[in-house]
Design a protein around this motif. Structure first.
Motif, PDB file in Angstrom:
ATOM      1  N   VAL A 130      31.814  44.725  35.091  1.00  0.00           N
ATOM      2  CA  VAL A 130      32.188  43.383  35.306  1.00  0.00           C
ATOM      3  C   VAL A 130      33.191  43.090  34.345  1.00  0.00           C
ATOM      4  N   ILE A 131      33.039  43.788  32.999  1.00  0.00           N
ATOM      5  CA  ILE A 131      33.943  43.176  32.346  1.00  0.00           C
ATOM      6  C   ILE A 131      35.486  43.959  32.413  1.00  0.00           C
ATOM      7  N   VAL A 132      35.447  45.190  32.847  1.00  0.00           N
ATOM      8  CA  VAL A 132      36.632  46.235  33.133  1.00  0.00           C
ATOM      9  C   VAL A 132      37.161  45.546  34.433  1.00  0.00           C
ATOM     10  N   GLY A 177      24.540  35.236  33.934  1.00  0.00           N
ATOM     11  CA  GLY A 177      25.754  35.000  32.924  1.00  0.00           C
ATOM     12  C   GLY A 177      26.663  36.228  32.686  1.00  0.00           C
ATOM     13  N   ILE A 178      26.255  37.376  33.025  1.00  0.00           N
ATOM     14  CA  ILE A 178      26.962  38.461  33.105  1.00  0.00           C
ATOM     15  C   ILE A 178      27.977  38.299  34.195  1.00  0.00           C
ATOM     16  N   CYS A 179      27.488  37.844  35.495  1.00  0.00           N
ATOM     17  CA  CYS A 179      28.390  37.672  36.650  1.00  0.00           C
ATOM     18  C   CYS A 179      29.415  36.592  36.386  1.00  0.00           C
ATOM     19  N   SER A 180      28.991  35.531  35.590  1.00  0.00           N
ATOM     20  CA  SER A 180      30.045  34.543  35.377  1.00  0.00           C
ATOM     21  C   SER A 180      31.379  35.075  34.903  1.00  0.00           C
ATOM     22  N   MET A 181      31.070  36.276  34.212  1.00  0.00           N
ATOM     23  CA  MET A 181      32.513  36.520  33.469  1.00  0.00           C
ATOM     24  C   MET A 181      33.648  36.990  34.758  1.00  0.00           C
ATOM     25  N   ALA A 182      33.019  37.164  35.988  1.00  0.00           N
ATOM     26  CA  ALA A 182      33.797  37.357  37.124  1.00  0.00           C
ATOM     27  C   ALA A 182      34.376  36.043  37.498  1.00  0.00           C
ATOM     28  N   ILE A 229      28.708  43.933  25.245  1.00  0.00           N
ATOM     29  CA  ILE A 229      30.249  43.462  25.795  1.00  0.00           C
ATOM     30  C   ILE A 229      31.265  43.739  24.719  1.00  0.00           C
ATOM     31  N   MET A 230      30.858  43.797  23.482  1.00  0.00           N
ATOM     32  CA  MET A 230      32.098  43.997  22.526  1.00  0.00           C
ATOM     33  C   MET A 230      32.485  45.150  22.542  1.00  0.00           C
ATOM     34  N   ALA A 289      36.608  42.916  36.648  1.00  0.00           N
ATOM     35  CA  ALA A 289      36.628  41.303  36.868  1.00  0.00           C
ATOM     36  C   ALA A 289      37.435  40.695  35.606  1.00  0.00           C
ATOM     37  N   ILE A 290      37.585  41.128  34.803  1.00  0.00           N
ATOM     38  CA  ILE A 290      38.175  40.541  33.492  1.00  0.00           C
ATOM     39  C   ILE A 290      39.469  41.286  33.028  1.00  0.00           C
ATOM     40  N   LEU A 291      39.213  42.470  32.548  1.00  0.00           N
ATOM     41  CA  LEU A 291      40.432  43.198  31.862  1.00  0.00           C
ATOM     42  C   LEU A 291      41.293  43.453  32.857  1.00  0.00           C
ATOM     43  N   ILE A 292      41.147  44.107  33.950  1.00  0.00           N
ATOM     44  CA  ILE A 292      42.182  44.611  34.672  1.00  0.00           C
ATOM     45  C   ILE A 292      42.906  43.513  35.478  1.00  0.00           C
ATOM     46  N   PRO A 293      42.210  42.440  35.977  1.00  0.00           N
ATOM     47  CA  PRO A 293      42.964  41.354  36.624  1.00  0.00           C
ATOM     48  C   PRO A 293      43.881  40.692  35.438  1.00  0.00           C
ATOM     49  N   SER A 294      43.470  40.754  34.350  1.00  0.00           N
ATOM     50  CA  SER A 294      44.235  40.020  33.221  1.00  0.00           C
ATOM     51  C   SER A 294      45.644  40.683  32.993  1.00  0.00           C
TER      52      SER A 294
END
Length: 303
Positions: free
Chosen positions: A22-24, A292-297, A151-152, A26-31
């Motif tokens: 999800v981090i990679v 909470g994990i899914c909220s990162m998306a 996460i970190m 849903a957050i990092l790549i789209p950013s």
């Protein structure tokens, strides 16, 4: 094979994998920030973290056999479905594979020093299972820190190797977002650890452990956890007000799928006394960790 998946607690391992993906994706790549890992390197990171989690679960079960005979006798695997020696071999193999994968990843990035992260986590998981888990508050805090560290680690390995003067601001911004989520995961997992201690009071007492529930008594400990959760809820509300209020989707997600269940747990803890009640609340906090994990998306919509 079924014993293996039960012993490594496969839902926990899958949650670790889901967190990183999800981090990679849903957050990092789209950013649009610059990332360090290609597909096979990301696979090594996920493999290493998943195997460390699995190995940590196995060594925990090895150390908890006598306690689990009191708390959950029907779920004890070691000594019934698998010998302690074979379980320890499984733990060793999982941990070695995780550390080797971590070394391979770090060397492929030209940052061999980063491999020490995996050695450190493996060491802490072993010490936690054998020593720290029996210490008042210390074990709860350590394992919750490791949950946040998942996460970190993902952000550090994706962002740190490619930080330059030109992208420093963007990389730091993404790390700050991940740090906020890591703090949230730490706090919610810490509450869950304390609730589990209330659930496992009898076995922990028989096993000579000194937990919050034993120190304060189950009812008083539950009320302390309830007050703690009130603080966590207040912190989440503050976060929503400062960062999410302009995004209705994210705001409603946090209110109904994170804050609402936390409030339910908080209120139920005030009057909980029985093991079954604490078991239900522990599982509900685990669901909150998942949401909470899914909220990162969802949060990505506001970046």
């Amino acid at each position: 094979m079924l014993t293996f998946f039960k012993l490594i607690r496969w839902p926990n391992v899958m949650m670790t994998i889901l967190t990183q993906l999800v981090i990679v994706y849903a957050i990092l790549i789209p950013s649009g920030v610059e990332l360090a890992l290609n597909s096979w390197q990301l696979g090594l990171l996920v493999l290493s973290t998943a195997f460390l989690t699995a190995g940590g679960n196995v060594i925990n079960d090895i150390q908890d056999v006598e306690i689990d005979k009191v708390n959950k006798p029907k779920k004890v695997l070691i000594g019934k479905n698998i010998s302690e020696n074979n379980a320890f071999t499984m733990y060793a193999v999982l941990t070695v594979i995780a550390v080797v994968a971590g070394f391979t990843l770090a060397n492929s990035l030209g940052k061999p020093i980063m491999a020490t992260v995996f050695v450190f986590v493996a060491f802490v998981l072993y010490i936690y299972a054998t020593t720290l888990k029996s210490m008042l508050l210390v074990g709860n805090i350590v394992i919750s820190l490791l949950v946040g560290l998942v996460i970190m680690i993902t952000g550090i390995f994706e962002l740190y190797p490619v930080i330059t003067a030109g992208n420093l601001s963007a990389q730091q911004f993404m790390l700050k977002i991940l740090f906020d989520f890591a703090v949230g995961a730490f706090l919610i997992n810490l509450a869950r650890e304390w609730v589990k201690d209330c659930e496992d009071l009898n076995g922990d007492h028989a096993g000579g452990r000194y937990t919050l529930a034993i120190a304060l008594g189950r009812i008083r400990a539950a009320r302390v956890i309830s007050i703690f959760l009130l603080g966590v809820i207040a912190l989440i509300v503050w976060y929503i007000y400062n960062y999410l209020y302009q995004n209705q989707i994210a705001t409603f997600y946090f209110i109904f799928l994170i804050i609402a269940p936390l409030m339910y747990v908080m209120l139920r803890l005030w009057n909980s006394e029985k093991t079954a009640q604490f078991h239900l609340l522990s599982n509900l906090l685990k669901v909150v960790l998942l949401t909470g994990i899914c909220s990162m998306a969802v949060i990505n919509l506001t970046i």
